[in-house]
Design a protein around this motif. Structure first.
Motif, PDB file in Angstrom:
ATOM      1  N   SER B  12     -20.800  30.682  -2.944  1.00  0.00           N
ATOM      2  CA  SER B  12     -19.474  29.841  -2.762  1.00  0.00           C
ATOM      3  C   SER B  12     -18.271  30.692  -2.361  1.00  0.00           C
ATOM      4  O   SER B  12     -17.921  31.558  -2.915  1.00  0.00           O
ATOM      5  CB  SER B  12     -19.144  28.935  -3.948  1.00  0.00           C
ATOM      6  N   HIS B  15     -15.673  30.509  -5.085  1.00  0.00           N
ATOM      7  CA  HIS B  15     -15.716  31.050  -6.359  1.00  0.00           C
ATOM      8  C   HIS B  15     -15.963  32.668  -6.347  1.00  0.00           C
ATOM      9  O   HIS B  15     -16.031  32.992  -5.200  1.00  0.00           O
ATOM     10  CB  HIS B  15     -17.268  30.629  -7.099  1.00  0.00           C
ATOM     11  N   ILE B  28     -18.660  34.682 -13.325  1.00  0.00           N
ATOM     12  CA  ILE B  28     -18.265  33.733 -12.089  1.00  0.00           C
ATOM     13  C   ILE B  28     -16.942  33.301 -12.460  1.00  0.00           C
ATOM     14  O   ILE B  28     -16.729  32.692 -13.427  1.00  0.00           O
ATOM     15  CB  ILE B  28     -19.229  32.738 -11.859  1.00  0.00           C
ATOM     16  N   TYR B  30     -13.709  30.725 -11.398  1.00  0.00           N
ATOM     17  CA  TYR B  30     -13.408  29.486 -10.561  1.00  0.00           C
ATOM     18  C   TYR B  30     -12.049  28.848 -11.127  1.00  0.00           C
ATOM     19  O   TYR B  30     -11.581  29.334 -12.346  1.00  0.00           O
ATOM     20  CB  TYR B  30     -14.440  28.525 -10.542  1.00  0.00           C
ATOM     21  N   ALA B  81     -27.476  26.610 -10.078  1.00  0.00           N
ATOM     22  CA  ALA B  81     -26.360  27.310  -9.402  1.00  0.00           C
ATOM     23  C   ALA B  81     -26.022  26.326  -8.507  1.00  0.00           C
ATOM     24  O   ALA B  81     -24.622  26.256  -8.113  1.00  0.00           O
ATOM     25  CB  ALA B  81     -26.678  28.594  -8.774  1.00  0.00           C
ATOM     26  N   TRP B  86     -21.993  26.863  -7.353  1.00  0.00           N
ATOM     27  CA  TRP B  86     -21.832  28.587  -7.193  1.00  0.00           C
ATOM     28  C   TRP B  86     -22.527  29.104  -5.898  1.00  0.00           C
ATOM     29  O   TRP B  86     -21.855  29.894  -5.413  1.00  0.00           O
ATOM     30  CB  TRP B  86     -22.616  29.229  -8.176  1.00  0.00           C
TER      31      TRP B  86
END
Ligand code: SF4
Ligand code: SF4
Lengths: 376, 90
Positions: B12, B15, B28, B30, B81, B86
């Motif tokens: 993404s 992200h 990760i 975000y 995911a 993601w």
């Protein structure tokens, strides 16, 4: 605090940088301290950079840039750039007021990761009334531009009695604006919101109705929009796990450089909150009196001390205990096990009566004049 | 939403996947949140560069770790995911 060994101090993950208390808006639920006008000094760009560097070294990775209105700081882009170089994920928490397309692009190039725009209501009239400033159309424009320039778009709406009836419209507005995340933040009653509580606290029926609408909507937008619903703790029977535990995760730095375990902590007595101009972030986090004050559970009184839920909510919020029970060591009165729980029922009742009264008293807007008046 | 085996997978844009020195982990990031990843999840996501399909990711990893039979685990993780936003396809 006694008996708390340093080995179980976890590193900060979140740095909340309140860059300034200045703000062109006047929201009557603002979380800034009532007496913010007294704390009008601001630390320098170099100070902020040093704070960011030191906190990052300790493990902080999420950075909230808030205020007041962070856009007021002329060095915002420079701070963002420094944050990016250090590897922070940076979140700009703004009213959108004064945010131009040029600035949005400039911040993106500097490495800003996300912009959260707050909107006060789903209609111009109410938004502008609550914000105390004409800002609705501009905010919607900003939301479009944020999206256009590839940021994840997070819309934040603070919910209270003046706008809770607009829940369905607020959700539709968020969808129309293409929000990736919607934060529905039920007002937390500290600072200005505490002063205006009779006028802001919705009834239980209003909460339940609004929550039902939000839940149903959540399912229809699953996979497209994430909804964060900040629960209204006055209508719960357990308190929130405030700050994920004192001095475990969050580090707030106020505009004048005072380091706080939570953004309301400067209202608590005798904490002696340290200043980043006197000591390093690691000394603040590991050694200061303020950050060790409510770590662990040695400070707890009954009923928390022997309660089997204390690992879950840490006895609730210290600022709420202080504000409502007059004792910062007490069980958060939101908890139904608290001997002070009746003050919550009284607050709800008092707000309901105010809602039914013929002539409601006016909201106290957050501005320097009121700040000085109220903190004398 | 399920994974299309014929389309390449992309991490993404909104992200960020990053190594955290303090935690000795990939994470990760975000808006206002963070997920800690174990080593194998991080290896999978690093290959989601918009050019590889799941078949290619599986064969790359089987080769890298000199092993076989990774498809089911990788597929299950990528489904999660995808649900979490993601990764995406197209
Ligand atoms: S809550 Fe309103 S008044 Fe307070 S800082 Fe935010 S935008 Fe300004
Ligand atoms: S008594 Fe204290 S620890 Fe137990 S649930 Fe209530 S607030 Fe939490």
């Amino acid at each position: 605090m006694a008996g708390y060994t340093k080995t179980n101090i976890t590193p900060p993950r979140w740095l909340l940088a309140e860059l300034t208390y200045a703000c062109p808006l006047q929201c009557p639920y603002c979380a800034n301290p009532i007496d913010y006008a007294k704390h009008d000094s601001e630390i320098s760009t170099e100070d902020w950079k040093r704070v960011l560097t030191q906190a990052r070294k300790m493990g902080a990775v999420q950075l909230g840039l808030s205020g007041g209105e962070p856009l007021v700081r002329k060095d915002l882009t420079e701070i963002v750039k420094h944050a990016r170089d250090l590897g922070y994920y940076s979140n700009l928490i703004t009213s959108g007021y004064g945010l131009t397309e040029e600035k949005i692009v400039q911040l993106k190039e500097a490495g800003l990761d996300h912009i959260q725009v707050s909107i006060q209501a789903s209609s111009q009239e109410l938004n502008d009334h609550i914000a105390g400033t004409t800002s609705f159309e501009h905010k919607k424009q900003v939301a479009h531009l944020v999206k256009k320039h590839g940021y994840p778009m997070v819309l934040c709406v603070v919910i209270h009695r003046e706008n809770i009836h607009q829940m369905a419209d607020i959700l539709a507005m968020a969808e129309a604006l293409g929000a990736d995340y919607l934060e529905l933040a039920n007002t937390q009653y500290y600072g200005w919101a505490h002063a205006n509580r009779d006028l802001l606290l919705p009834t239980k029926e209003q909460f339940e109705e609004a929550e039902k609408i939000a839940q149903a909507f959540k399912e229809t937008v699953a996979g497209k929009m994430k909804i964060y619903y900040v629960v209204p703790d006055f209508h719960e029977d357990r308190p929130k796990a405030c700050m994920n535990g004192w001095g475990t995760t969050f580090l707030t730095i106020a505009p004048d450089g005072v380091a706080l375990p939570c953004h309301s902590a400067r209202d608590l007595p005798n904490l002696d909150c340290p200043n980043v101009n006197d000591v390093s972030i690691s000394e603040i986090w590991n050694d200061s009196k303020a950050f060790n004050f409510f770590r662990g559970d040695d400070w707890m009184q009954e009923p928390c001390r022997s309660c089997d839920e204390k690992e879950k909510d840490f006895g609730g919020c210290r600022c709420q205990a202080y504000l409502l029970a007059g004792d910062m060591y007490a069980t958060d009165p939101v908890c139904s096990k608290s001997p002070n729980h009746y003050v919550i029922d009284e607050a709800i009742e008092s707000a309901r009566n105010a809602a039914l009264a013929e002539n409601e008293k006016p909201l106290i807007f957050r501005n320097s004049k009121n700040s000085k008046l109220l903190s004398n | 939403m399920t994974l299309n085996p014929d389309l390449p997978i992309q991490f993404s844009r909104t992200h960020r996947l990053q190594w955290e020195e303090a935690q000795q982990k990939n994470v990760i990031l975000y808006p206002e949140g963070m997920v800690e990843l174990n080593a194998s999840s991080a290896e999978i996501l690093k290959l989601c560069d918009g050019t590889r399909t799941i078949t290619q990711i599986v064969s790359d990893l089987e080769e890298k770790f000199a092993t076989q039979g990774l498809f089911n685990d990788i597929n299950a993780f990528l489904e999660v995911a995808l649900q979490n936003g993601w990764i995406h396809q197209n």
